[in-house]
Design an enzyme around this catalytic site. Structure first.
Site, PDB file in Angstrom:
ATOM      1  N   HIS A 163       5.111 -13.419   6.352  1.00 57.99           N
ATOM      2  CA  HIS A 163       5.444 -12.038   6.008  1.00 57.99           C
ATOM      3  C   HIS A 163       6.561 -12.021   4.978  1.00 57.99           C
ATOM      4  O   HIS A 163       7.430 -12.895   4.990  1.00 57.99           O
ATOM      5  CB  HIS A 163       5.880 -11.235   7.250  1.00 57.99           C
ATOM      6  CG  HIS A 163       5.750  -9.768   7.049  1.00 57.99           C
ATOM      7  ND1 HIS A 163       6.765  -9.003   6.516  1.00 57.99           N
ATOM      8  CD2 HIS A 163       4.713  -8.924   7.274  1.00 57.99           C
ATOM      9  CE1 HIS A 163       6.358  -7.756   6.442  1.00 57.99           C
ATOM     10  NE2 HIS A 163       5.108  -7.668   6.881  1.00 57.99           N
ATOM     11  N   HIS A 167      -2.647  -8.600   1.838  1.00 59.01           N
ATOM     12  CA  HIS A 167      -2.151  -7.408   2.560  1.00 59.01           C
ATOM     13  C   HIS A 167      -3.182  -7.035   3.631  1.00 59.01           C
ATOM     14  O   HIS A 167      -3.465  -7.832   4.516  1.00 59.01           O
ATOM     15  CB  HIS A 167      -1.899  -6.320   1.516  1.00 59.01           C
ATOM     16  CG  HIS A 167      -1.171  -5.106   1.988  1.00 59.01           C
ATOM     17  ND1 HIS A 167      -0.447  -5.062   3.147  1.00 59.01           N
ATOM     18  CD2 HIS A 167      -1.046  -3.860   1.431  1.00 59.01           C
ATOM     19  CE1 HIS A 167       0.091  -3.855   3.296  1.00 59.01           C
ATOM     20  NE2 HIS A 167      -0.270  -3.110   2.264  1.00 59.01           N
ATOM     21  N   ARG A 214       4.021  -5.860  16.313  1.00 57.19           N
ATOM     22  CA  ARG A 214       2.682  -5.254  16.345  1.00 57.19           C
ATOM     23  C   ARG A 214       1.663  -6.291  16.834  1.00 57.19           C
ATOM     24  O   ARG A 214       0.674  -5.949  17.471  1.00 57.19           O
ATOM     25  CB  ARG A 214       2.303  -4.731  14.944  1.00 57.19           C
ATOM     26  CG  ARG A 214       3.266  -3.680  14.418  1.00 57.19           C
ATOM     27  CD  ARG A 214       3.016  -3.360  12.953  1.00 57.19           C
ATOM     28  NE  ARG A 214       3.189  -4.523  12.095  1.00 57.19           N
ATOM     29  CZ  ARG A 214       2.946  -4.537  10.794  1.00 57.19           C
ATOM     30  NH1 ARG A 214       2.516  -3.443  10.191  1.00 57.19           N
ATOM     31  NH2 ARG A 214       3.125  -5.637  10.083  1.00 57.19           N
ATOM     32  N   ASP A 228      -1.976  -8.834  11.527  1.00 49.56           N
ATOM     33  CA  ASP A 228      -3.393  -9.110  11.297  1.00 49.56           C
ATOM     34  C   ASP A 228      -3.929 -10.314  12.082  1.00 49.56           C
ATOM     35  O   ASP A 228      -5.125 -10.572  12.080  1.00 49.56           O
ATOM     36  CB  ASP A 228      -3.635  -9.341   9.793  1.00 49.56           C
ATOM     37  CG  ASP A 228      -3.229  -8.124   8.980  1.00 49.56           C
ATOM     38  OD1 ASP A 228      -3.604  -7.010   9.375  1.00 49.56           O
ATOM     39  OD2 ASP A 228      -2.533  -8.279   7.973  1.00 49.56           O
ATOM     40  N   SER A 285       0.829  -1.214   0.000  1.00 52.91           N
ATOM     41  CA  SER A 285       0.000   0.000   0.000  1.00 52.91           C
ATOM     42  C   SER A 285       0.862   1.263   0.000  1.00 52.91           C
ATOM     43  O   SER A 285       0.550   2.251  -0.685  1.00 52.91           O
ATOM     44  CB  SER A 285      -0.952   0.009   1.201  1.00 52.91           C
ATOM     45  OG  SER A 285      -0.250  -0.210   2.404  1.00 52.91           O
TER      46      SER A 285
HETATM   47  N1  CMX Z   1      -0.557 -19.753   4.883  1.00 48.63           N
HETATM   48  C1  CMX Z   1      -0.328 -20.663   3.926  1.00 48.63           C
HETATM   49  N2  CMX Z   1       0.693 -20.617   3.068  1.00 48.63           N
HETATM   50  C2  CMX Z   1       1.553 -19.596   3.205  1.00 48.63           C
HETATM   51  C3  CMX Z   1       1.413 -18.630   4.203  1.00 48.63           C
HETATM   52  C4  CMX Z   1       0.295 -18.714   5.055  1.00 48.63           C
HETATM   53  N3  CMX Z   1       0.052 -17.820   5.980  1.00 48.63           N
HETATM   54  N4  CMX Z   1       2.415 -17.736   4.092  1.00 48.63           N
HETATM   55  C5  CMX Z   1       3.169 -18.147   3.047  1.00 48.63           C
HETATM   56  N5  CMX Z   1       2.640 -19.257   2.501  1.00 48.63           N
HETATM   57  C6  CMX Z   1       3.088 -19.960   1.302  1.00 48.63           C
HETATM   58  C7  CMX Z   1       2.957 -19.025   0.124  1.00 48.63           C
HETATM   59  O1  CMX Z   1       1.627 -18.987  -0.380  1.00 48.63           O
HETATM   60  C8  CMX Z   1       3.942 -19.619  -0.839  1.00 48.63           C
HETATM   61  O2  CMX Z   1       3.355 -20.742  -1.430  1.00 48.63           O
HETATM   62  P1  CMX Z   1       3.600 -21.127  -2.975  1.00 48.63           P
HETATM   63  O3  CMX Z   1       5.070 -21.409  -3.063  1.00 48.63           O
HETATM   64  O4  CMX Z   1       2.732 -22.314  -3.193  1.00 48.63           O
HETATM   65  O5  CMX Z   1       3.204 -19.928  -3.775  1.00 48.63           O
HETATM   66  C9  CMX Z   1       5.064 -20.093   0.080  1.00 48.63           C
HETATM   67  O6  CMX Z   1       4.464 -20.232   1.380  1.00 48.63           O
HETATM   68  C10 CMX Z   1       6.225 -19.124   0.177  1.00 48.63           C
HETATM   69  O7  CMX Z   1       5.707 -17.829   0.521  1.00 48.63           O
HETATM   70  P2  CMX Z   1       6.625 -16.798   1.338  1.00 48.63           P
HETATM   71  O8  CMX Z   1       7.816 -16.499   0.496  1.00 48.63           O
HETATM   72  O9  CMX Z   1       6.866 -17.296   2.708  1.00 48.63           O
HETATM   73  O10 CMX Z   1       5.668 -15.553   1.473  1.00 48.63           O
HETATM   74  P3  CMX Z   1       5.563 -14.259   0.526  1.00 48.63           P
HETATM   75  O11 CMX Z   1       6.659 -13.333   0.865  1.00 48.63           O
HETATM   76  O12 CMX Z   1       5.417 -14.659  -0.884  1.00 48.63           O
HETATM   77  O13 CMX Z   1       4.157 -13.669   0.972  1.00 48.63           O
HETATM   78  C11 CMX Z   1       2.517 -13.117   2.583  1.00 48.63           C
HETATM   79  C12 CMX Z   1       3.998 -13.049   2.225  1.00 48.63           C
HETATM   80  C13 CMX Z   1       2.268 -12.246   3.814  1.00 48.63           C
HETATM   81  C14 CMX Z   1       1.695 -12.552   1.422  1.00 48.63           C
HETATM   82  C15 CMX Z   1       2.146 -14.596   2.866  1.00 48.63           C
HETATM   83  O14 CMX Z   1       2.852 -15.049   4.009  1.00 48.63           O
HETATM   84  C16 CMX Z   1       0.662 -14.790   3.082  1.00 48.63           C
HETATM   85  O15 CMX Z   1      -0.059 -14.976   2.099  1.00 48.63           O
HETATM   86  N6  CMX Z   1       0.160 -14.738   4.357  1.00 48.63           N
HETATM   87  C17 CMX Z   1      -1.262 -14.818   4.620  1.00 48.63           C
HETATM   88  C18 CMX Z   1      -1.932 -13.482   4.312  1.00 48.63           C
HETATM   89  C19 CMX Z   1      -1.541 -12.431   5.319  1.00 48.63           C
HETATM   90  O16 CMX Z   1      -1.562 -12.634   6.519  1.00 48.63           O
HETATM   91  N7  CMX Z   1      -1.202 -11.232   4.806  1.00 48.63           N
HETATM   92  C20 CMX Z   1      -0.933 -10.072   5.681  1.00 48.63           C
HETATM   93  C21 CMX Z   1       0.536  -9.656   5.705  1.00 48.63           C
HETATM   94  C22 CMX Z   1       0.744  -8.439   6.549  1.00 48.63           C
HETATM   95  C23 CMX Z   1       0.118  -7.229   5.913  1.00 48.63           C
HETATM   96  O17 CMX Z   1       0.541  -6.843   4.830  1.00 48.63           O
HETATM   97  O18 CMX Z   1      -0.837  -6.692   6.451  1.00 48.63           O
END
Ligand code: CMX
Length: 434
Positions: free
Chosen positions: A317, A271, A326, A372, A241
């Protein structure tokens, strides 16, 4: 001194530092970029400048080099409150120093003078369909404030680049003042009587927000609002964002256009929307198990969900590799005030079980909770149960971080952003040659 005077006093030195870095060290190499980084969401590429905050993977956010705990401790607080003035945090983000009580109050007072929302904004929101998401309403409202922009008025009249920051600051103060009122109106419109909120001149922003959305425990919620709006404000510049806002504003779009883009980005489930999705998950667990599950039940539930290819919202993350401070700050708040709340207890059990399961699964680089994973139960506890609204609260807060960055980007005369793309063939050829 006001925020404007303080920024003005810092400008010569900061511009000199910026110009010296470009002139004397512009060609110094910071890091190489790998093919993985190009293909994998630019993770970790150091390519943005901000002095407002920094996220250390092992420690979490520092606002102007202070941790969350230090900030909550050092910022001045309203009489009888546990949590600080939100205006004090905005001062810290903008200026880089802890304000005195008077300086913090001055920001809150200035916001109250600017907080009136033009009536047409409420009218526009009333015409939105009932099933429009509250984030769509917020983004539309911010975009619709665009005619208010002092930056655009002055730009079109003819303004020197060195002066851009002044109307940028003016717009930023106006936007951050009006957003809580708009958010409260969205809440009232969608879930209550549609009343147009009115700020009470005797209250700080936290207390005012509590009275504008009409929660029962005004004092308790006011502290939660202060905590919430402070800790969600900034997370350095690469988060989606903030980056969307920065990119948009780098074209000299005004902050209303730019933050509308930022809010649209915050609305994604990876996000900001994760706070809504996380609370939905906790409610699902509570319903399925009739309260607190056993650890084994929760473990199986988590595995089942992962095996369906679904995410665990609130966990993981892109930068952090430890539990988000947080998250810790909010959990501490909840455990001090309402340790027996079932949703808080479920969130605590999820914190115990989910990281272990994510580690066993071996995909997520960070199995720990992010901001979150706990914000929902706190809102829910005080009666703000309409979880679709939660990302709006995030949006109110994030505006402080992105506008502090926006003002400083205009002070420093940062240019339009324009990274370079490559074709898949180019990458293959580069890989073969290396
Ligand atoms: N649940 C399930 N799988 C997850 C996961 C979770 N919480 N977090 C990561 N993974 C998976 C990813 O989907 C990815 O899978 P693929 O290889 O099949 O695509 C793999 O683990 C590797 O991902 P990563 O490198 O650890 O994570 P990214 O940096 O790509 O993404 C984030 C980070 C936050 C988008 C991801 O951890 C996620 O989707 N979390 C759940 C959503 C969430 O809580 N978002 C809020 C973040 C904070 C904010 O911005 O407010």
């Amino acid at each position: 001194m006001t925020i404007k005077e303080m920024i003005s006093a810092q400008i010569p030195k900061q511009r000199e530092r910026y110009e010296k870095l470009i002139k004397d060290h512009g060609d110094t190499v910071i890091a190489e970029v790998t093919i993985r980084q190009i293909l994998d969401g630019m993770r970790g590429i150091k390519s943005l400048l901000t002095d407002v905050s920094f996220v250390d993977p092992e420690e979490g956010i520092r606002f102007r080099s202070m941790t969350i705990a230090e900030v909550l401790d050092a910022l001045p607080k309203p009489e009888g409150a546990d949590m600080p003035y939100i205006g004090g945090l905005y001062y810290l983000l903008m200026i880089g120093e802890i304000p005195t009580r008077e300086q913090a109050l001055e920001v809150d007072t200035d916001w109250r003078k600017r907080c009136e929302v033009p009536k047409y904004i409420f009218d526009i929101l009333r015409t939105m369909p009932n099933d429009a998401h509250p984030m769509a309403l917020l983004s539309v409202a911010v975009m619709a404030l665009e005619p208010e922009s002092e930056f655009s008025k002055r730009f079109h009249k003819g303004m020197k680049k060195v002066d851009y920051w002044e109307p940028a600051l003016e717009d930023s103060l106006n936007l951050t003042a009006k957003l809580p009122v708009i958010a409260a109106f969205i809440y009232n419109l969608k879930y209550k009587d549609g009343k147009e909120p009115e700020a009470d001149p005797n209250l700080d922003l936290g207390a005012n927000f509590a009275q504008m959305i009409g929660v029962e425990d005004q004092k308790g919620y006011a502290d939660l609002a202060r905590l919430y709006f402070i800790i969600h404000s900034d997370h350095e510049s690469g988060n989606a964002s903030a980056h969307a806002t920065h990119l948009s504003a780098s074209t000299l779009s005004n902050i209303y256009y730019a933050y509308s883009a930022g809010l649209s980005t915050l609305a994604g489930p990876l996000h900001g929307l994760a706070n809504q999705k996380s609370l939905e998950l906790l409610l699902e667990i509570r319903k399925k198990f009739g309260g607190l599950p056993t650890k084994e039940q929760l473990r199986k539930f988590t595995w089942d969900r992962l095996e369906q290819g679904r995410l665990i919202p609130g966990y993981g993350h892109a930068v952090l590799r430890v539990p988000d401070p947080r998250f810790i700050a909010q959990m501490k708040f909840a455990k001090k005030r309402f340790p027996d709340d079932t949703l808080v207890q479920i969130a605590e059990m999820v914190f115990e079980i989910v990281p272990k399961v994510l580690i066993e699964q071996g995909k997520a680089k960070n199995p720990a909770p992010n901001v979150d994973a706990i914000s929902g139960p706190l809102q829910y506890h005080y009666g703000v149960k309409e979880f679709e609204f939660y990302t709006v609260l995030f949006g109110v807060s994030r505006a402080m971080g992105v506008t502090a960055n926006y003002v400083w980007a205009r002070v420093l005369g940062q240019p339009i952003e324009r990274p370079k793309s490559m074709t898949m063939k180019m990458l293959e050829e580069f890989a073969a040659a290396n």
